[in-house]
Design a protein around this motif. Sequence first.
Motif, PDB file in Angstrom:
ATOM      1  N   LEU A 105      -3.132 -10.412  -4.908  1.00 16.17           N
ATOM      2  CA  LEU A 105      -2.815  -9.017  -5.219  1.00 16.17           C
ATOM      3  C   LEU A 105      -2.205  -8.283  -4.030  1.00 16.17           C
ATOM      4  CD1 LEU A 105      -6.059  -8.204  -7.213  1.00 16.17           C
ATOM      5  CD2 LEU A 105      -3.788  -8.682  -8.141  1.00 16.17           C
ATOM      6  N   GLU A 106      -1.908  -9.023  -2.968  1.00  9.40           N
ATOM      7  CA  GLU A 106      -1.304  -8.425  -1.783  1.00  9.40           C
ATOM      8  C   GLU A 106       0.020  -7.752  -2.156  1.00  9.40           C
ATOM      9  OE1 GLU A 106       0.140  -9.900   2.657  1.00  9.40           O
ATOM     10  OE2 GLU A 106       0.128 -11.275   0.980  1.00  9.40           O
ATOM     11  N   GLY A 107       0.226  -6.573  -1.618  1.00  7.98           N
ATOM     12  CA  GLY A 107       1.479  -5.870  -1.855  1.00  7.98           C
ATOM     13  C   GLY A 107       1.527  -5.066  -3.130  1.00  7.98           C
ATOM     14  N   SER A 108       0.455  -5.068  -3.913  1.00  7.79           N
ATOM     15  CA  SER A 108       0.427  -4.239  -5.116  1.00  7.79           C
ATOM     16  C   SER A 108       0.585  -2.777  -4.710  1.00  7.79           C
ATOM     17  CB  SER A 108      -0.890  -4.425  -5.878  1.00  7.79           C
ATOM     18  OG  SER A 108      -1.045  -5.753  -6.312  1.00  7.79           O
ATOM     19  N   VAL A 109       1.517  -2.067  -5.347  1.00  9.13           N
ATOM     20  CA  VAL A 109       1.820  -0.700  -4.934  1.00  9.13           C
ATOM     21  C   VAL A 109       1.020   0.328  -5.719  1.00  9.13           C
ATOM     22  CG1 VAL A 109       4.142  -1.324  -4.177  1.00  9.13           C
ATOM     23  CG2 VAL A 109       3.778  -0.542  -6.524  1.00  9.13           C
ATOM     24  N   SER A 110       0.233  -0.118  -6.672  1.00 10.73           N
ATOM     25  CA  SER A 110      -0.581   0.792  -7.468  1.00 10.73           C
ATOM     26  C   SER A 110      -1.680   0.002  -8.154  1.00 10.73           C
ATOM     27  CB  SER A 110       0.269   1.500  -8.531  1.00 10.73           C
ATOM     28  OG  SER A 110       0.780   0.558  -9.457  1.00 10.73           O
ATOM     29  N   ALA A 111      -2.680   0.724  -8.648  1.00  8.95           N
ATOM     30  CA  ALA A 111      -3.706   0.072  -9.447  1.00  8.95           C
ATOM     31  C   ALA A 111      -3.086  -0.529 -10.699  1.00  8.95           C
ATOM     32  CB  ALA A 111      -4.792   1.085  -9.816  1.00  8.95           C
ATOM     33  N   ALA A 112      -2.125   0.177 -11.269  1.00 10.76           N
ATOM     34  CA  ALA A 112      -1.471  -0.307 -12.483  1.00 10.76           C
ATOM     35  C   ALA A 112      -0.761  -1.637 -12.231  1.00 10.76           C
ATOM     36  CB  ALA A 112      -0.481   0.729 -12.995  1.00 10.76           C
ATOM     37  N   GLN A 113      -0.066  -1.752 -11.096  1.00 13.10           N
ATOM     38  CA  GLN A 113       0.624  -3.013 -10.807  1.00 13.10           C
ATOM     39  C   GLN A 113      -0.371  -4.136 -10.541  1.00 13.10           C
ATOM     40  OE1 GLN A 113       2.865  -4.062  -7.030  1.00 13.10           O
ATOM     41  NE2 GLN A 113       4.608  -3.747  -8.419  1.00 13.10           N
ATOM     42  N   TRP A 136      -5.856  -6.703  -2.781  1.00 16.21           N
ATOM     43  CA  TRP A 136      -5.497  -5.331  -3.107  1.00 16.21           C
ATOM     44  C   TRP A 136      -6.026  -4.366  -2.051  1.00 16.21           C
ATOM     45  CZ3 TRP A 136      -9.167  -1.487  -3.988  1.00 16.21           C
ATOM     46  CH2 TRP A 136     -10.490  -1.922  -4.196  1.00 16.21           C
ATOM     47  N   ILE A 137      -5.308  -3.295  -1.857  1.00 16.10           N
ATOM     48  CA  ILE A 137      -5.767  -2.214  -0.983  1.00 16.10           C
ATOM     49  C   ILE A 137      -5.157  -0.922  -1.497  1.00 16.10           C
ATOM     50  CG2 ILE A 137      -3.917  -2.618   0.715  1.00 16.10           C
ATOM     51  CD1 ILE A 137      -5.963  -1.726   2.879  1.00 16.10           C
ATOM     52  N   GLU A 138      -5.973   0.090  -1.653  1.00 15.72           N
ATOM     53  CA  GLU A 138      -5.567   1.313  -2.340  1.00 15.72           C
ATOM     54  C   GLU A 138      -4.759   2.271  -1.474  1.00 15.72           C
ATOM     55  OE1 GLU A 138      -8.913   2.391   0.134  1.00 15.72           O
ATOM     56  OE2 GLU A 138      -8.510   0.664  -1.137  1.00 15.72           O
ATOM     57  N   THR A 139      -4.611   1.970  -0.180  1.00 18.17           N
ATOM     58  CA  THR A 139      -3.867   2.857   0.711  1.00 18.17           C
ATOM     59  C   THR A 139      -2.454   3.092   0.169  1.00 18.17           C
ATOM     60  OG1 THR A 139      -5.097   1.988   2.596  1.00 18.17           O
ATOM     61  CG2 THR A 139      -3.066   3.189   3.072  1.00 18.17           C
ATOM     62  N   GLY A 140      -2.103   4.338  -0.056  1.00 18.20           N
ATOM     63  CA  GLY A 140      -0.773   4.673  -0.537  1.00 18.20           C
ATOM     64  C   GLY A 140      -0.581   4.592  -2.037  1.00 18.20           C
ATOM     65  N   TRP A 141      -1.614   4.163  -2.756  1.00 20.04           N
ATOM     66  CA  TRP A 141      -1.480   4.087  -4.212  1.00 20.04           C
ATOM     67  C   TRP A 141      -1.379   5.487  -4.813  1.00 20.04           C
ATOM     68  CZ3 TRP A 141      -5.495   0.002  -6.349  1.00 20.04           C
ATOM     69  CH2 TRP A 141      -5.060  -1.282  -6.001  1.00 20.04           C
ATOM     70  N   PRO A 142      -0.566   5.661  -5.851  1.00 19.33           N
ATOM     71  CA  PRO A 142      -0.484   6.979  -6.492  1.00 19.33           C
ATOM     72  C   PRO A 142      -1.803   7.409  -7.118  1.00 19.33           C
ATOM     73  CG  PRO A 142       0.690   5.318  -7.780  1.00 19.33           C
ATOM     74  CD  PRO A 142       0.367   4.694  -6.453  1.00 19.33           C
ATOM     75  N   GLU A 143      -2.634   6.427  -7.512  1.00 24.61           N
ATOM     76  CA  GLU A 143      -3.932   6.777  -8.089  1.00 24.61           C
ATOM     77  C   GLU A 143      -4.893   7.355  -7.049  1.00 24.61           C
ATOM     78  OE1 GLU A 143      -2.227   3.328 -10.467  1.00 24.61           O
ATOM     79  OE2 GLU A 143      -2.500   3.807  -8.339  1.00 24.61           O
ATOM     80  N   GLY A 144      -4.662   7.017  -5.766  1.00 20.70           N
ATOM     81  CA  GLY A 144      -5.465   7.569  -4.686  1.00 20.70           C
ATOM     82  C   GLY A 144      -6.933   7.224  -4.739  1.00 20.70           C
ATOM     83  N   ARG A 145      -7.276   6.021  -5.186  1.00 16.70           N
ATOM     84  CA  ARG A 145      -8.690   5.645  -5.320  1.00 16.70           C
ATOM     85  C   ARG A 145      -8.836   4.138  -5.304  1.00 16.70           C
ATOM     86  NH1 ARG A 145      -8.991   3.372 -10.244  1.00 16.70           N
ATOM     87  NH2 ARG A 145      -7.615   4.102 -11.914  1.00 16.70           N
ATOM     88  N   PHE A 146     -10.109   3.681  -5.178  1.00 10.30           N
ATOM     89  CA  PHE A 146     -10.431   2.271  -5.347  1.00 10.30           C
ATOM     90  C   PHE A 146     -10.183   1.854  -6.803  1.00 10.30           C
ATOM     91  CE2 PHE A 146     -13.928   2.854  -1.937  1.00 10.30           C
ATOM     92  CZ  PHE A 146     -13.077   2.423  -0.923  1.00 10.30           C
ATOM     93  N   LEU A 419      -3.204   3.198  10.137  1.00 10.40           N
ATOM     94  CA  LEU A 419      -2.757   4.535  10.515  1.00 10.40           C
ATOM     95  C   LEU A 419      -2.576   5.442   9.292  1.00 10.40           C
ATOM     96  CD1 LEU A 419       0.564   5.126   9.963  1.00 10.40           C
ATOM     97  CD2 LEU A 419       0.781   3.460  11.809  1.00 10.40           C
ATOM     98  N   HIS A 420      -2.476   4.840   8.106  1.00  7.07           N
ATOM     99  CA  HIS A 420      -2.293   5.634   6.896  1.00  7.07           C
ATOM    100  C   HIS A 420      -3.602   6.209   6.361  1.00  7.07           C
ATOM    101  CE1 HIS A 420       1.966   4.693   6.465  1.00  7.07           C
ATOM    102  NE2 HIS A 420       1.662   3.473   6.856  1.00  7.07           N
ATOM    103  N   PHE A 421      -4.752   5.703   6.860  1.00  5.99           N
ATOM    104  CA  PHE A 421      -6.019   6.278   6.398  1.00  5.99           C
ATOM    105  C   PHE A 421      -7.026   6.528   7.514  1.00  5.99           C
ATOM    106  CE2 PHE A 421      -6.698   1.656   5.952  1.00  5.99           C
ATOM    107  CZ  PHE A 421      -7.900   1.498   6.621  1.00  5.99           C
ATOM    108  N   ALA A 422      -6.866   5.887   8.669  1.00  5.85           N
ATOM    109  CA  ALA A 422      -7.853   6.038   9.741  1.00  5.85           C
ATOM    110  C   ALA A 422      -8.008   7.481  10.216  1.00  5.85           C
ATOM    111  CB  ALA A 422      -7.506   5.121  10.912  1.00  5.85           C
TER     112      ALA A 422
END
Length: 555
Positions: A105-113, A136-146, A419-422
């Motif tokens: 799931l690396e590089g998924s740009v959203s929860a939906a993807q 998967w990692i939620e950083t930058g996802w439009p959903e803004g959540r786990f 740097l996007h969430f720290a």
Amino acid sequence: MLKLAPPAAVLALALGALPVQAEPAADALFWGGPIHTGAQASPTAQAVAVKDGRIVFVGDRAGAEALRGEETQVVDLGGAALFPGFVDGHAHLRGIGERELTLNLEGSVSAAQAMERLAEHLKTAPAEGTVVGRGWIETGWPEGRFLNRQDLDAVAPDRPVLLIRADGHALVANSAALAAAGIDATTTAPEGGEILKDEDGAPTGMLIDNAMGLVAKLNTGPTEAQKLAAYRAAFAVETRYGWTGVHNMSVDFADVPLLEAMAAQGQAPMRVYNAVDLESAGPLLKSGPRPGSDGRIVTRAVKLYIDGALGSRGAALHEPYADAPHSRGMLVSDPAEVAKALARAKDAGVQVATHAIGDRGNTVVLDLYQDAFRDDPHAAGLARWRIEHAQIIRPGEIERFADQQVIASMQPSHAIGDLHFAPARLGMARLDGAYAWKSLEDAGALVVGGSDAPVERGDPLIEFYAAVARKDLKGFSAEGWRPEEALSRPAALALFTTAPAYAAFAEDELGTIEVGKRADFSAFSVDLMSAPVEEIPKGRAVLTVVDGQIVYDGR
């Protein structure tokens, strides 16, 4: 007067013979591009000669040409830049291979993807058993959540699914998995773990750190054949990236004989330095280090954990999280039990590598290490114990790494991802000791560079770029991100060459291109010492050489 016998060379000339025996021909010559040796006395060269897996000449092309024989292999770099073999100072080798062979799931740009990828994977996955994915990692996802169980249930309502977050310190389970594991609103999280719950008290599906153990029985783990496949895939990936070695973290001791057998059969094309997970380290702590017959597979470290990860708020902080004032993270291990493990490792002559990310986690480990060597501080330097990640440190404790001779094993790419969430997790003030490579080096500490793959991509060029640019791959740097912590290029080169060699007790064999050392080289299409910084991650590995043998050729 006594008449002396003529020198042997004069006699040889008188008889018409050659005066000097020719040097044995080299097995291989490398030239045709800039060569950076990593050696302070002679940092550059035109050519390198190799014989029997070791370096026999470093210098100008004419000198190397003199060692050319009829069967000498001439390796033209074609303008690529040659370096001492790059070593990943912290990665998870089997996990890298598993990433290639399972749901990635690396590089998924959203929860939906991410859910689209899960749905696609289910089309070809076996009809039974638990589905496991990672990355998967939620950083930058439009959903803004786990992710949550409802996301997974919409795609896979009937069979257990476990999707591990990129950092490996959290996962999301669907409702079928939670039910199979017996997890509900009344379930209490184990010490060092957390079960996230919604406003109604029901599990969201997110399990943090030790709470992941609640679903461990659903993932039976790989067979030996699957392990072999994963290691073969990992070796292919790593050598293609240009790595000649890896410090392999959190290894199941059962994998050690398997890796040693692969090496004996010529199936291990790179060096592996194993740090065995404490849970399976009993045989290592009993027998002591396993050096390997040819230095290809070395096992002499044990891996411990003190806290979790920053992204999932499991890293142990002295003060509460800026974006979660109710939490200071958690210690995943009892310090008293860790102290017992340290004593066993010290007695066995086994190196210790302890995961610590938060500032409280790092303080606890530094205190434990200090106590372990309180009666003999000199022995601490000989033991070369390490802290893995060392991401957040109180500024006043940075000098403790040098004073206690503790190695800081760090991963530059964490800084350009985090740097996007720290800043939100820590607040601006705590960024003073965050990812503080330069401050640690200025204090006199040894910093080893790694990637933590498969948590990160694992490309050495991304790691080198992160160390010297301290910006993400788009050139962005967050407010207050301490650009002064970026490293010089020679210092960044040391992160992946001389530093991991020292951390693996191999500085006499590896780390620089010098006569007598093993012929391990990494060649890249971009010259890391002179190219514009933004061009570095756009390059690629061209050659990977281990013991003088080309194990990857991308020319």
